[in-house]
Design an enzyme around this catalytic site. Sequence first.
Site, PDB file in Angstrom:
ATOM      1  CE  LYS A 127       8.652   4.325   1.510  1.00 10.38           C
ATOM      2  NZ  LYS A 127       8.089   3.639   2.696  1.00 10.38           N
ATOM      3  CG  ASN A 128       8.981   0.166   1.644  1.00  7.64           C
ATOM      4  OD1 ASN A 128       9.246   1.156   2.327  1.00  7.64           O
ATOM      5  ND2 ASN A 128       7.767  -0.060   1.153  1.00  7.64           N
ATOM      6  NE  ARG A 130       3.162   1.258  11.011  1.00  4.87           N
ATOM      7  CZ  ARG A 130       2.695   0.682  12.097  1.00  4.87           C
ATOM      8  NH1 ARG A 130       2.017   1.367  12.961  1.00  4.87           N
ATOM      9  NH2 ARG A 130       2.870  -0.614  12.300  1.00  4.87           N
ATOM     10  CB  CYS A 155      -0.271   5.239  10.447  1.00  2.00           C
ATOM     11  SG  CYS A 155      -0.466   3.939   9.256  1.00  2.00           S
ATOM     12  NE  ARG A 203       1.272   0.174   8.355  1.00  2.00           N
ATOM     13  CZ  ARG A 203       2.178   0.862   7.680  1.00  2.00           C
ATOM     14  NH1 ARG A 203       2.049   2.163   7.551  1.00  2.00           N
ATOM     15  NH2 ARG A 203       3.209   0.264   7.141  1.00  2.00           N
ATOM     16  N   PRO A 204      -0.830  -2.954  13.835  1.00  2.00           N
ATOM     17  CG  PRO A 204      -1.992  -4.863  14.514  1.00  2.00           C
ATOM     18  CD  PRO A 204      -1.984  -3.767  13.478  1.00  2.00           C
ATOM     19  CB  VAL A 205       4.465  -4.112  16.056  1.00  2.00           C
ATOM     20  CG1 VAL A 205       4.677  -3.023  15.032  1.00  2.00           C
ATOM     21  CG2 VAL A 205       4.301  -3.524  17.453  1.00  2.00           C
ATOM     22  CG  ASP A 206      -0.119  -8.747  16.441  1.00  2.06           C
ATOM     23  OD1 ASP A 206      -0.183  -7.790  15.637  1.00  2.06           O
ATOM     24  OD2 ASP A 206      -0.569  -9.874  16.176  1.00  2.06           O
ATOM     25  CG  ASP A 215       3.259   0.023  -0.761  1.00  2.46           C
ATOM     26  OD1 ASP A 215       2.364   0.308   0.049  1.00  2.46           O
ATOM     27  OD2 ASP A 215       4.381  -0.400  -0.412  1.00  2.46           O
ATOM     28  CB  ILE A 237      -2.641  -5.001   2.547  1.00  2.74           C
ATOM     29  CG1 ILE A 237      -2.346  -5.969   1.400  1.00  2.74           C
ATOM     30  CG2 ILE A 237      -1.479  -4.952   3.548  1.00  2.74           C
ATOM     31  CD1 ILE A 237      -1.957  -7.363   1.805  1.00  2.74           C
ATOM     32  NE  ARG A 288       6.971   9.040   5.574  1.00  3.80           N
ATOM     33  CZ  ARG A 288       6.255   8.241   6.330  1.00  3.80           C
ATOM     34  NH1 ARG A 288       5.031   8.593   6.665  1.00  3.80           N
ATOM     35  NH2 ARG A 288       6.732   7.105   6.765  1.00  3.80           N
TER      36      ARG A 288
HETATM   37  N1  EPU Z   1      -0.075  -6.651  10.800  1.00  4.97           N
HETATM   38  C1  EPU Z   1      -0.557  -7.122  12.008  1.00  4.97           C
HETATM   39  N2  EPU Z   1       0.343  -7.430  12.994  1.00  4.97           N
HETATM   40  C2  EPU Z   1       1.695  -7.264  12.821  1.00  4.97           C
HETATM   41  C3  EPU Z   1       2.165  -6.786  11.592  1.00  4.97           C
HETATM   42  C4  EPU Z   1       1.252  -6.487  10.583  1.00  4.97           C
HETATM   43  O1  EPU Z   1      -1.772  -7.278  12.189  1.00  4.97           O
HETATM   44  O2  EPU Z   1       2.446  -7.539  13.750  1.00  4.97           O
HETATM   45  C5  EPU Z   1      -1.032  -6.357   9.698  1.00  4.97           C
HETATM   46  C6  EPU Z   1      -1.006  -4.888   9.262  1.00  4.97           C
HETATM   47  O3  EPU Z   1      -1.834  -4.091  10.098  1.00  4.97           O
HETATM   48  C7  EPU Z   1      -1.491  -4.989   7.831  1.00  4.97           C
HETATM   49  C8  EPU Z   1      -0.903  -6.317   7.370  1.00  4.97           C
HETATM   50  O4  EPU Z   1      -0.596  -7.044   8.552  1.00  4.97           O
HETATM   51  O5  EPU Z   1      -2.896  -5.068   7.816  1.00  4.97           O
HETATM   52  C9  EPU Z   1       0.348  -6.210   6.529  1.00  4.97           C
HETATM   53  O6  EPU Z   1       1.231  -5.281   7.097  1.00  4.97           O
HETATM   54  P1  EPU Z   1       2.821  -5.397   6.976  1.00  4.97           P
HETATM   55  O7  EPU Z   1       3.371  -5.664   8.332  1.00  4.97           O
HETATM   56  O8  EPU Z   1       3.197  -6.307   5.889  1.00  4.97           O
HETATM   57  O9  EPU Z   1       3.209  -3.897   6.580  1.00  4.97           O
HETATM   58  P2  EPU Z   1       4.510  -3.171   7.018  1.00  4.97           P
HETATM   59  O10 EPU Z   1       5.612  -4.150   7.109  1.00  4.97           O
HETATM   60  O11 EPU Z   1       4.234  -2.293   8.184  1.00  4.97           O
HETATM   61  C10 EPU Z   1       5.459  -2.717   4.618  1.00  4.97           C
HETATM   62  C11 EPU Z   1       5.831  -1.503   3.804  1.00  4.97           C
HETATM   63  C12 EPU Z   1       4.566  -0.747   3.421  1.00  4.97           C
HETATM   64  C13 EPU Z   1       3.689  -1.699   2.605  1.00  4.97           C
HETATM   65  C14 EPU Z   1       3.392  -2.973   3.415  1.00  4.97           C
HETATM   66  C15 EPU Z   1       2.604  -3.999   2.637  1.00  4.97           C
HETATM   67  C16 EPU Z   1       8.008  -0.956   4.680  1.00  4.97           C
HETATM   68  C17 EPU Z   1       8.878  -0.028   5.453  1.00  4.97           C
HETATM   69  N3  EPU Z   1       6.708  -0.654   4.612  1.00  4.97           N
HETATM   70  O12 EPU Z   1       4.765  -2.221   5.769  1.00  4.97           O
HETATM   71  O13 EPU Z   1       4.973   0.352   2.606  1.00  4.97           O
HETATM   72  O14 EPU Z   1       2.477  -1.067   2.275  1.00  4.97           O
HETATM   73  O15 EPU Z   1       4.628  -3.573   3.841  1.00  4.97           O
HETATM   74  O16 EPU Z   1       3.280  -4.385   1.494  1.00  4.97           O
HETATM   75  O17 EPU Z   1       8.493  -1.936   4.112  1.00  4.97           O
HETATM   76  C18 EPU Z   1       4.747   2.478   1.619  1.00  4.97           C
HETATM   77  O18 EPU Z   1       5.896   2.323   1.152  1.00  4.97           O
HETATM   78  O19 EPU Z   1       3.994   3.412   1.254  1.00  4.97           O
HETATM   79  C19 EPU Z   1       4.260   1.530   2.631  1.00  4.97           C
HETATM   80  C20 EPU Z   1       3.223   1.796   3.421  1.00  4.97           C
END
Ligand code: EPU
Length: 417
Positions: A22-23, A93, A117, A122-125, A305, A327, A397
């Site tokens: 999926k990811n 997301r 969520c 989970r911000p996107v900054d 995960d 995480i 999902r």
């Molecule tokens: N974070 C920030 N700012 C950002 C981005 C992330 O503070 O701009 C923080 C997040 O809040 C979190 C940490 O950084 O505390 C790591 O988050 P990451 O961005 O790596 O997570 P993600 O990319 O949103 C992906 C997977 C998740 C998986 C995580 C960690 C996808 C589509 N999703 O999420 O998968 O848990 O990496 O490995 O690739 C799942 O499949 O069930 C799932 C949640």
Amino acid sequence: MEKLAIDGGAPLNGEVAISGAKNAALPILCAGLLTAEALHIGNVPHLRDVTTMLSLLGQMGMSISVNEKLGVELRAANIHHPEAPYEMVKTMRASVLVLGPLAARFGEARVSLPGGCAIGLRPVDQHLKGLQAMGATITMDHGYMIVRAPRLKGVRICMDLVTVTGTENLMMAATLAEGETVIENAAREPEITDLAACLTAMGANIQGAGSDKITIQGVAKLHGAHHRVMPDRIETGTFLVAAAVTRGNVRVTGARPTTLDAVLDKLREAGVKIESGDDWISIAPNGKLQSVNLRTAPYPAFPTDMQAQFVALNSVADGTGVVNETIFENRFMHVQELRRLGADIEVEGNTAIVKGVPHLDGATVMATDLRASASLVIAGLVARGTTIVDRIYHLDRGYEAIEEKLSRLGARIRRVS
Ligand code: EPU
């Protein structure tokens, strides 16, 4: 609403084929936005998140055809609506993965800001910081991120923290930027490497994917390509834990064992016998199941995960296991539900202390997110009597035909409405 009914106690035995990841599939589908030519993607898992992503891309104007062999052909020749609306982003997301490709190829994107969520804020900054450094301007408008960019410029970006989709977004954006982009403190997850392989097949110039420093030389244009999505390491790990707790003999096929080192080590520590080849892993009981301590962290460490599934394993193992989640700040929602089955678990901050009990007893439990749902299914497979797992749309999902795959291994599991 659909539920799963599980009569626990049957050991899993036999062979199960692993689906595409999926990811990896989600960012690779978004990579289709980077070219006007056809991108053919194989081994795409049949999942609700994939359907959501295809409908998001379709709304933008992507032409999409899907064949019965899990192949998807994308053609982004007429993108008329570079937007990810709130309704899509709130259900998935990963919709934010359109941000980088849209900014790079069309110079504009309008993407809803994701809210918090079930597993954390989970911000996107970091995604935005990177795009800004590449010359994009970002404004907020009624809950939407509006990105405008002339041609993005290659820069050196040092991520403040390791983010998987953040790295993917910036890597995709950089493929069409002018000059060289270096992403420092990049995520090293195998899904990043898979995305880089797809982008490279499309004509991108990427070095270092899979390490913490990725270097991308921008090109003027990408072209069509064929790519096959890697096997899902989390689905693989989930079936192995299910086999371990039911004391079964299972062989998973079509897997990639080298992406699961930390998980396989913990399973061996839990007292099961693991063997593996290039694309298969077998698991068999080897004495009593033992609790394990673990700490989640970015790849190659133990994946967040797989945390919930191991909390289920510790619930029925000998001894006490300490599980530290680093995480996501709110990823223990499964604990309350596992307690309803008789598990003995205390949560203190980001640590769960799990004392193994001799048996769990079936009850009705509620799934709260994807991996929490998987841990409840695993617990149901060993609990005495019937467990009903409610709200399984979370499970749909991310796990393809999970009840069919488990049934074929001998589980007594059925979907009921
Ligand atoms: N974070 C920030 N700012 C950002 C981005 C992330 O503070 O701009 C923080 C997040 O809040 C979190 C940490 O950084 O505390 C790591 O988050 P990451 O961005 O790596 O997570 P993600 O990319 O949103 C992906 C997977 C998740 C998986 C995580 C960690 C996808 C589509 N999703 O999420 O998968 O848990 O990496 O490995 O690739 C799942 O499949 O069930 C799932 C949640």
